[in-house]
Design an enzyme around this catalytic site. Structure first.
Site, short mmCIF file in Angstrom:
data_model
loop_
_atom_site.label_atom_id
_atom_site.label_comp_id
_atom_site.label_asym_id
_atom_site.label_seq_id
_atom_site.Cartn_x
_atom_site.Cartn_y
_atom_site.Cartn_z
N GLY A 60 9.17 -8.44 0.02
CA GLY A 60 9.41 -9.06 -1.28
C GLY A 60 8.41 -10.12 -1.70
N HIS B 48 1.22 -0.50 -6.97
CA HIS B 48 0.78 0.27 -5.82
C HIS B 48 -0.52 -0.35 -5.31
CE1 HIS B 48 0.40 3.71 -3.17
NE2 HIS B 48 -0.88 3.77 -3.50
N ASN C 62 5.86 -9.59 -3.61
CA ASN C 62 5.66 -9.37 -5.05
C ASN C 62 6.86 -9.89 -5.84
OD1 ASN C 62 3.10 -7.90 -5.95
ND2 ASN C 62 3.68 -6.82 -4.07
N MET D 235 10.38 1.73 -1.98
CA MET D 235 9.76 2.91 -1.38
C MET D 235 10.48 4.20 -1.75
SD MET D 235 7.09 1.90 -0.25
CE MET D 235 6.19 0.47 0.26
C1 GAR Z 1 3.01 -3.95 -1.74
O1 GAR Z 1 1.72 -3.88 -1.22
C2 GAR Z 1 3.22 -2.88 -2.80
O2 GAR Z 1 2.07 -2.65 -3.58
C3 GAR Z 1 3.53 -1.69 -1.94
O3 GAR Z 1 4.38 -2.18 -0.94
C4 GAR Z 1 4.04 -3.54 -0.69
C5 GAR Z 1 5.30 -4.36 -0.80
O4 GAR Z 1 5.07 -5.68 -0.40
N1 GAR Z 1 4.12 -0.65 -2.70
C6 GAR Z 1 3.89 0.63 -2.47
O5 GAR Z 1 3.16 1.05 -1.60
C7 GAR Z 1 4.61 1.57 -3.43
N2 GAR Z 1 3.99 2.84 -3.46
P1 GAR Z 1 6.10 -6.81 -0.77
O6 GAR Z 1 7.49 -6.31 -0.33
O7 GAR Z 1 5.66 -7.97 0.04
O8 GAR Z 1 6.03 -7.05 -2.24
#
Ligand code: GAR
Length: 219
Positions: A17, A114, A19, A95
């Site tokens: 989390g 992404h 982001n 995901m």
């Molecule tokens: C992030 O790097 C996001 O871009 C990626 O998962 C990570 C989540 O990090 N998303 C994907 O790969 C979706 N296809 P976070 O939970 O620390 O935000």
């Protein structure tokens, strides 16, 4: 901006989390045009849920195993989002690909981030794919969700170098720092009604000094 004018946003997450945290921090100011009203996860252990609770944002969990099929799982998420009056959805490390019930409930109003320069390297193990391909730049993309995996209209991208000795963790950290800049920027555009999608192309009505491309030369 009064609280009732703010655009109501739901965030979907599966993991740490960071982001989500960037979006929480950006919208903490009540004058921000977006308000995070609920955070949903597909795992009880998603740390994003704790971040939401720490920020006094409501949470819900919908588990795939509690539903006979994917459509029923999606409908349960839609019900939760609609119960909170959500207008825009941000997938932040969620995901699962948004299925038809979600896409129909929030047409052109689901954003995803992404961690590559789409359309290159969609799907799983993005940073591994980048390093294996030997490309010299990577980055992140915010796009509108469609029925595919990381295929929807691109809104904005941030670019970072891939350094010769990078391992997955180093590259991931460099890209994440840009994700945390890019996603709040796009959410503001969406909430201000400056992001439109027509014929599978996303357009942003930019103001002076704004750009849909960021270059992370300092990360
Ligand atoms: C992030 O790097 C996001 O871009 C990626 O998962 C990570 C989540 O990090 N998303 C994907 O790969 C979706 N296809 P976070 O939970 O620390 O935000």
């Amino acid at each position: 901006m009064t609280p009732t004018d703010r655009v109501r946003v739901g965030v979907l997450a599966s993991g740490g989390g960071t982001n989500l945290q960037a979006l929480i921090d950006a919208t903490a100011d009540p004058s921000h045009p977006a308000e995070l009203v609920v955070v949903g996860a597909d795992r009880h252990k998603a740390h994003a849920l704790q971040r939401a609770r720490d920020a006094s944002i409501g949470t819900f969990v919908v588990l795939k195993r509690d539903h006979p099929d994917r459509a029923s799982f999606d409908r349960a998420i839609v019900e939760q989002l609609q119960a909170h009056g959500v207008q825009w959805v941000c997938c932040a490390g969620f995901m699962k690909v948004a299925g038809p019930p979600l896409l129909e409930a929030f047409p052109q109003r689901i954003l995803n981030i992404h961690p590559t320069l789409l359309p290159a390297f969609p799907g799983l193990r993005p940073h591994e794919q980048v390093i294996e391909a030997g490309v010299r730049v990577s980055g992140c993309t915010v796009h509108i969700c469609d029925e595919g995996t990381d295929t929807g209209p691109i809104v904005a991208q941030a670019v970072v170098p891939v350094l010769p000795d990078d391992d997955v963790q180093q590259l991931q950290a460099r890209v994440l720092r840009m994700e945390h800049r890019l996603y709040p920027m796009v959410l503001r555009w969406a909430a201000e009604g400056r992001l439109q999608v027509r014929d599978r192309t996303a357009t942003v009505h930019l103001r002076n000094g704004e750009s849909t491309t960021l270059f992370g030369t300092d990360v």
